[in-house]
Motif scaffolding. Structure first.
Motif, PDB file in Angstrom:
ATOM      1  N   PRO A   1       0.807  -1.233   0.000  1.00  0.00           N
ATOM      2  CA  PRO A   1       0.000   0.000   0.000  1.00  0.00           C
ATOM      3  C   PRO A   1       0.833   1.272   0.000  1.00  0.00           C
ATOM      4  O   PRO A   1       0.300   2.350  -0.286  1.00  0.00           O
ATOM      5  N   TYR A   2       2.125   1.168   0.305  1.00  0.00           N
ATOM      6  CA  TYR A   2       2.992   2.345   0.357  1.00  0.00           C
ATOM      7  C   TYR A   2       3.814   2.532  -0.924  1.00  0.00           C
ATOM      8  O   TYR A   2       4.636   3.441  -1.010  1.00  0.00           O
ATOM      9  N   ALA A   3       3.566   1.683  -1.925  1.00  0.00           N
ATOM     10  CA  ALA A   3       4.426   1.665  -3.107  1.00  0.00           C
ATOM     11  C   ALA A   3       3.994   2.637  -4.195  1.00  0.00           C
ATOM     12  O   ALA A   3       4.759   2.888  -5.129  1.00  0.00           O
TER      13      ALA A   3
ATOM     14  N   GLY B   1      -4.942  -0.456  12.522  1.00  0.00           N
ATOM     15  CA  GLY B   1      -4.366   0.850  12.254  1.00  0.00           C
ATOM     16  C   GLY B   1      -3.537   0.914  10.990  1.00  0.00           C
ATOM     17  O   GLY B   1      -3.067   1.990  10.614  1.00  0.00           O
ATOM     18  N   LYS B   2      -3.373  -0.230  10.303  1.00  0.00           N
ATOM     19  CA  LYS B   2      -2.576  -0.288   9.077  1.00  0.00           C
ATOM     20  C   LYS B   2      -3.452  -0.679   7.899  1.00  0.00           C
ATOM     21  O   LYS B   2      -4.534  -1.219   8.055  1.00  0.00           O
ATOM     22  N   CYS B   3      -2.941  -0.420   6.707  1.00  0.00           N
ATOM     23  CA  CYS B   3      -3.682  -0.705   5.487  1.00  0.00           C
ATOM     24  C   CYS B   3      -3.171  -1.962   4.788  1.00  0.00           C
ATOM     25  O   CYS B   3      -1.980  -2.283   4.849  1.00  0.00           O
ATOM     26  N   LEU B   4      -4.087  -2.644   4.131  1.00  0.00           N
ATOM     27  CA  LEU B   4      -3.780  -3.711   3.187  1.00  0.00           C
ATOM     28  C   LEU B   4      -4.315  -3.303   1.820  1.00  0.00           C
ATOM     29  O   LEU B   4      -5.320  -2.593   1.721  1.00  0.00           O
ATOM     30  N   LEU B   5      -3.645  -3.769   0.763  1.00  0.00           N
ATOM     31  CA  LEU B   5      -4.051  -3.436  -0.597  1.00  0.00           C
ATOM     32  C   LEU B   5      -3.980  -4.706  -1.436  1.00  0.00           C
ATOM     33  O   LEU B   5      -2.953  -5.391  -1.446  1.00  0.00           O
TER      34      LEU B   5
ATOM     35  N   PRO C   1      -0.853   9.427  -0.180  1.00  0.00           N
ATOM     36  CA  PRO C   1      -1.500  10.400   0.725  1.00  0.00           C
ATOM     37  C   PRO C   1      -2.739   9.844   1.411  1.00  0.00           C
ATOM     38  O   PRO C   1      -2.963  10.100   2.600  1.00  0.00           O
ATOM     39  N   LEU C   2      -3.545   9.080   0.693  1.00  0.00           N
ATOM     40  CA  LEU C   2      -4.731   8.474   1.296  1.00  0.00           C
ATOM     41  C   LEU C   2      -4.343   7.463   2.358  1.00  0.00           C
ATOM     42  O   LEU C   2      -4.885   7.474   3.478  1.00  0.00           O
ATOM     43  N   VAL C   3      -3.402   6.588   2.044  1.00  0.00           N
ATOM     44  CA  VAL C   3      -2.956   5.571   3.003  1.00  0.00           C
ATOM     45  C   VAL C   3      -2.403   6.227   4.260  1.00  0.00           C
ATOM     46  O   VAL C   3      -2.755   5.855   5.390  1.00  0.00           O
TER      47      VAL C   3
END
Length: 252
Positions: free
Chosen positions: A59-61, A197-201, A67-69
């Motif tokens: 998700p950070y790539a 609290g973290k994102c997955l994509l 910005p959304l993440v």
């Protein structure tokens, strides 16, 4: 295609180049497809050629999505507080999730974005998530207007059966809001759990399923359907119009 879609495609090519919609046109003519689908992607209705056959994504790539993440994760505590308050005090804001497979009573949704627009009534119920989504997904055009964003709550013991979603040109972002022990998600052949609290994509054109194996607690994530970062602006305009036209014809 309809004359309206033909005219739109011609206008897009005039602006972006004659090859701007090659992949979209190839998707519409399977015999021209230059690559085969992944075995766990076979049940998706539409597969845009040239999109990476990657079930899980970092998700950070992607600079477009970062910005959304970042904003979702940094505001997790307030987003969770808003959701928990709504779950207790404004339960009528939630409804059975209307997945295209089936409506599930044990899968509850609070919609933030639906039918191509923000769900304005959710601004009062979930103001932090609404603001972040508006500023960093809707206003920046990274949200897919064909789909939605919602709080997704699985009741104790609930599960979502293995399935492929309709296409691969959008991608699903999860912010983990409240994750009990025993909850998990499988995409293709890899299962993961959420880190609160973290994102997955992930690419939900691949077969996937989710479950809440906890018998006492709910599992809640904030979901957002975003354009796949490997699609172009021209393709997004064309795909939006094309899928709306197909949906209209199917409904009629």
């Amino acid at each position: 295609m309809t004359p309206e879609i033909d005219d739109l495609f011609a206008a897009i090519k005039a602006e972006h180049g004659s090859d701007a919609l090659d992949r979209v046109e190839e998707m519409l003519e399977p015999r021209r497809r230059s690559e085969t689908r992944h075995p766990l992607q076979q049940d998706a209705k539409w597969v845009l050629p040239g999109i990476s056959q990657t079930p899980w994504h970092d998700p950070y790539a992607y600079p477009e999505l970062l910005p959304l993440v970042t904003e979702l994760e940094s505001h997790h505590a307030q987003i969770k507080a808003d959701q928990e308050r709504a779950w207790v005090e404004q339960r009528d804001s939630f409804s059975d999730y209307e997945h295209y497979l089936v409506s599930q009573r044990n899968w509850q949704a609070l919609y933030l974005y639906r039918d191509g627009a923000l769900a304005e009534e959710s601004q009062r119920v979930a103001p932090t998530a609404y603001r972040v989504l508006k500023e960093h997904a809707v206003d920046t055009d990274v949200i897919c207007p064909l789909l939605e964003s919602h709080f997704s709550t699985l009741l104790p013991g609930a599960s979502i059966k293995p399935h492929c979603d309709l296409w691969n040109f959008s991608i699903n972002l999860h912010l983990a809001i409240d994750i009990p022990e025993g909850a998990g998600l499988r995409v293709a052949d890899e299962a993961r759990t959420w880190d609160e609290g973290k994102c997955l994509l992930f690419d939900y054109s691949f077969e996937h399923e989710a479950w809440n194996g906890n018998d006492e607690r709910t599992r809640t994530c904030l979901l957002a359907d975003l354009w796949h970062p490997e699609t172009t602006r021209a393709e997004r305009v064309a795909l939006t119009a094309l899928m709306k036209e197909i949906q209209k014809m199917m409904a009629g």
